[in-house]
Design an enzyme around this catalytic site. Structure first.
Site, PDB file in Angstrom:
ATOM      1  N   GLY A   1      88.235  -3.002  56.054  1.00 39.99           N
ATOM      2  CA  GLY A   1      88.763  -2.991  57.419  1.00 39.99           C
ATOM      3  C   GLY A   1      88.273  -4.137  58.274  1.00 39.99           C
ATOM      4  O   GLY A   1      87.741  -5.123  57.765  1.00 39.99           O
TER       5      GLY A   1
ATOM      6  N   GLU B   1      92.949 -12.669  59.005  1.00 39.71           N
ATOM      7  CA  GLU B   1      93.996 -13.381  58.239  1.00 39.71           C
ATOM      8  C   GLU B   1      93.684 -13.473  56.741  1.00 39.71           C
ATOM      9  O   GLU B   1      94.597 -13.576  55.932  1.00 39.71           O
ATOM     10  CB  GLU B   1      94.208 -14.786  58.810  1.00 39.71           C
ATOM     11  CG  GLU B   1      95.154 -14.835  60.005  1.00 39.71           C
ATOM     12  CD  GLU B   1      96.580 -14.346  59.679  1.00 39.71           C
ATOM     13  OE1 GLU B   1      97.161 -14.795  58.673  1.00 39.71           O
ATOM     14  OE2 GLU B   1      97.095 -13.509  60.429  1.00 39.71           O
ATOM     15  N   GLY B   2      92.409 -13.474  56.388  1.00 34.61           N
ATOM     16  CA  GLY B   2      92.033 -13.500  54.961  1.00 34.61           C
ATOM     17  C   GLY B   2      92.564 -12.255  54.261  1.00 34.61           C
ATOM     18  O   GLY B   2      93.244 -12.333  53.232  1.00 34.61           O
ATOM     19  N   HIS B   3      92.276 -11.089  54.852  1.00 33.78           N
ATOM     20  CA  HIS B   3      92.803  -9.834  54.293  1.00 33.78           C
ATOM     21  C   HIS B   3      94.331  -9.871  54.268  1.00 33.78           C
ATOM     22  O   HIS B   3      94.955  -9.467  53.285  1.00 33.78           O
ATOM     23  CB  HIS B   3      92.394  -8.644  55.168  1.00 33.78           C
ATOM     24  CG  HIS B   3      90.926  -8.376  55.255  1.00 33.78           C
ATOM     25  ND1 HIS B   3      90.212  -8.546  56.416  1.00 33.78           N
ATOM     26  CD2 HIS B   3      90.036  -7.930  54.327  1.00 33.78           C
ATOM     27  CE1 HIS B   3      88.950  -8.204  56.215  1.00 33.78           C
ATOM     28  NE2 HIS B   3      88.809  -7.840  54.948  1.00 33.78           N
TER      29      HIS B   3
ATOM     30  N   GLN C   1      82.408 -10.783  43.160  1.00 35.48           N
ATOM     31  CA  GLN C   1      83.006  -9.441  43.198  1.00 35.48           C
ATOM     32  C   GLN C   1      84.323  -9.413  42.405  1.00 35.48           C
ATOM     33  O   GLN C   1      84.558  -8.515  41.590  1.00 35.48           O
ATOM     34  CB  GLN C   1      83.271  -9.046  44.658  1.00 35.48           C
ATOM     35  CG  GLN C   1      84.147  -7.827  44.832  1.00 35.48           C
ATOM     36  CD  GLN C   1      84.257  -7.428  46.287  1.00 35.48           C
ATOM     37  OE1 GLN C   1      83.378  -6.765  46.807  1.00 35.48           O
ATOM     38  NE2 GLN C   1      85.327  -7.836  46.954  1.00 35.48           N
TER      39      GLN C   1
HETATM   40  P1  AMP Z   1      86.218  -6.849  52.646  1.00 34.42           P
HETATM   41  O1  AMP Z   1      86.977  -6.072  53.684  1.00 34.42           O
HETATM   42  O2  AMP Z   1      85.260  -7.836  53.229  1.00 34.42           O
HETATM   43  O3  AMP Z   1      85.609  -5.955  51.602  1.00 34.42           O
HETATM   44  O4  AMP Z   1      87.296  -7.728  51.899  1.00 34.42           O
HETATM   45  C1  AMP Z   1      88.407  -7.148  51.279  1.00 34.42           C
HETATM   46  C2  AMP Z   1      89.084  -8.189  50.416  1.00 34.42           C
HETATM   47  O5  AMP Z   1      89.492  -9.291  51.219  1.00 34.42           O
HETATM   48  C3  AMP Z   1      88.153  -8.749  49.339  1.00 34.42           C
HETATM   49  O6  AMP Z   1      88.883  -8.923  48.133  1.00 34.42           O
HETATM   50  C4  AMP Z   1      87.746 -10.077  49.917  1.00 34.42           C
HETATM   51  O7  AMP Z   1      87.400 -11.041  48.950  1.00 34.42           O
HETATM   52  C5  AMP Z   1      89.006 -10.484  50.652  1.00 34.42           C
HETATM   53  N1  AMP Z   1      88.699 -11.480  51.686  1.00 34.42           N
HETATM   54  C6  AMP Z   1      87.754 -11.377  52.652  1.00 34.42           C
HETATM   55  N2  AMP Z   1      87.713 -12.519  53.382  1.00 34.42           N
HETATM   56  C7  AMP Z   1      88.636 -13.353  52.858  1.00 34.42           C
HETATM   57  C8  AMP Z   1      89.060 -14.689  53.155  1.00 34.42           C
HETATM   58  N3  AMP Z   1      88.528 -15.392  54.148  1.00 34.42           N
HETATM   59  N4  AMP Z   1      90.036 -15.223  52.401  1.00 34.42           N
HETATM   60  C9  AMP Z   1      90.598 -14.525  51.375  1.00 34.42           C
HETATM   61  N5  AMP Z   1      90.233 -13.266  51.047  1.00 34.42           N
HETATM   62  C10 AMP Z   1      89.271 -12.681  51.769  1.00 34.42           C
END
Ligand code: AMP
Length: 286
Positions: free
Chosen positions: A31, A35-37, A153
């Site tokens: 959560g 934009e990455g998510h 991961q």
């Molecule tokens: P998290 O909510 O931090 O557990 O991230 C969920 C997913 O989003 C994981 O697969 C992360 O690697 C991916 N993610 C987080 N930040 C980025 C980003 N800046 N660019 C691409 N994917 C991302």
């Protein structure tokens, strides 16, 4: 968008979609979406009939002194963003239904889980692998989307899916960055203004290393000197946890860059832990 909190119901809904021959893609997240998510969600939306997203701040992947209780949460904003992306299923599991009384089964991906972040966060990847295995078993997606930002991961999850014949294709997606290069992360919200400016040092250090590799420097000692030098030039870096060059498959530290290498960094800026990485290839003639 169907918002479902109960694993059993997600299993039934997903099962019905599969029965109708629809492919399901899953994006697991914690959560506070950025934009990455959303780049993962878009890829999932494009490649599958049904796009499912989970938001779950999984307690078992946080160590006792880590930021579980203050991890950023923005459920309302997240729901809004996911609706705009035409997500079909949003899974918001309750802790009590994920870890029922007597829970005692875990997934451990040996080797890969002990390196880099694993060495500093004991038990972290066991928590991650276990919760992702549960999410895969609940949703049974054909594809699941992970960011290269968390390269280790993604590698661990891919290994797990292969080793345990999960039948899930683990798709790695590019890192989305802010305009100044800082990799987007939910934890960037912790950074106060000065720290936010200082945080670009991580990307600058990766660039320093990658440019050196492109110029033909392949000795890791030299690359580390350049990358550590950049990190040390920023006074707000309070700790360098690791900063080196790794084999992108085994994550073993290299002595010399081969056909491809992973530059990876974990630092603390103030109290905030940031990680980032970059894949590099030396010029053909080296
Ligand atoms: P998290 O909510 O931090 O557990 O991230 C969920 C997913 O989003 C994981 O697969 C992360 O690697 C991916 N993610 C987080 N930040 C980025 C980003 N800046 N660019 C691409 N994917 C991302």
């Amino acid at each position: 968008m169907e918002i479902i909190r109960i694993p059993r119901i997600v299993q039934d809904v997903a099962g019905t979609h599969r029965m109708h021959g629809r492919s399901i893609g899953l994006v697991p997240t914690m959560g506070a979406l950025h934009e990455g998510h959303l780049s993962l969600v878009r890829m999932c939306r494009d490649e599958n009939d049904i796009a499912a997203v989970s938001i779950y701040v999984n307690p078992t992947q946080f160590g006792p002194s880590e930021d579980l209780s203050r991890y950023p949460r923005d459920l309302e904003g997240d729901e809004e963003k996911l609706k705009k992306e035409n997500v079909d299923i949003l899974f918001l599991p309750d802790d009590s239904l994920m870890y029922t009384e007597g829970f005692s089964t875990h997934v451990e991906v040996e080797g890969l889980s002990q390196r880099l972040c694993g060495a500093l966060r004991p038990g972290h990847f066991k928590g991650v692998a276990t919760v992702v295995a549960k999410l895969f078993n609940i949703v049974k997606p054909v594809r699941a989307y992970f960011g290269r930002k968390d390269f280790q991961q993604a590698l661990i999850i891919r290994r797990m899916a292969r080793d345990l014949n999960m039948g899930v294709d683990v798709v790695l997606c590019p890192t989305v960055r802010e305009a100044d290069g800082l990799a987007m992360s939910s934890r960037n919200r912790y950074l106060v203004q000065e720290e936010r400016s200082a945080a670009t040092v991580v990307y600058r250090s990766l660039l320093k290393g990658s440019e050196a590799v492109k110029s033909g420097i392949i000795k890791v000692d030299k690359l580390k000197e350049l990358m550590w030098g950049t990190l040390r030039s920023e006074p707000l870096v309070s700790q360098i946890q690791y900063c080196s060059v790794y084999d992108p498959e085994s994550l073993a530290e290299m002595e010399q860059v081969g056909s491809e290498a992973l530059l990876a960094i974990a630092v603390k800026i103030g109290n905030t832990r940031l990680i980032d990485n970059m894949l590099v290839k030396p010029p053909a003639e080296v």
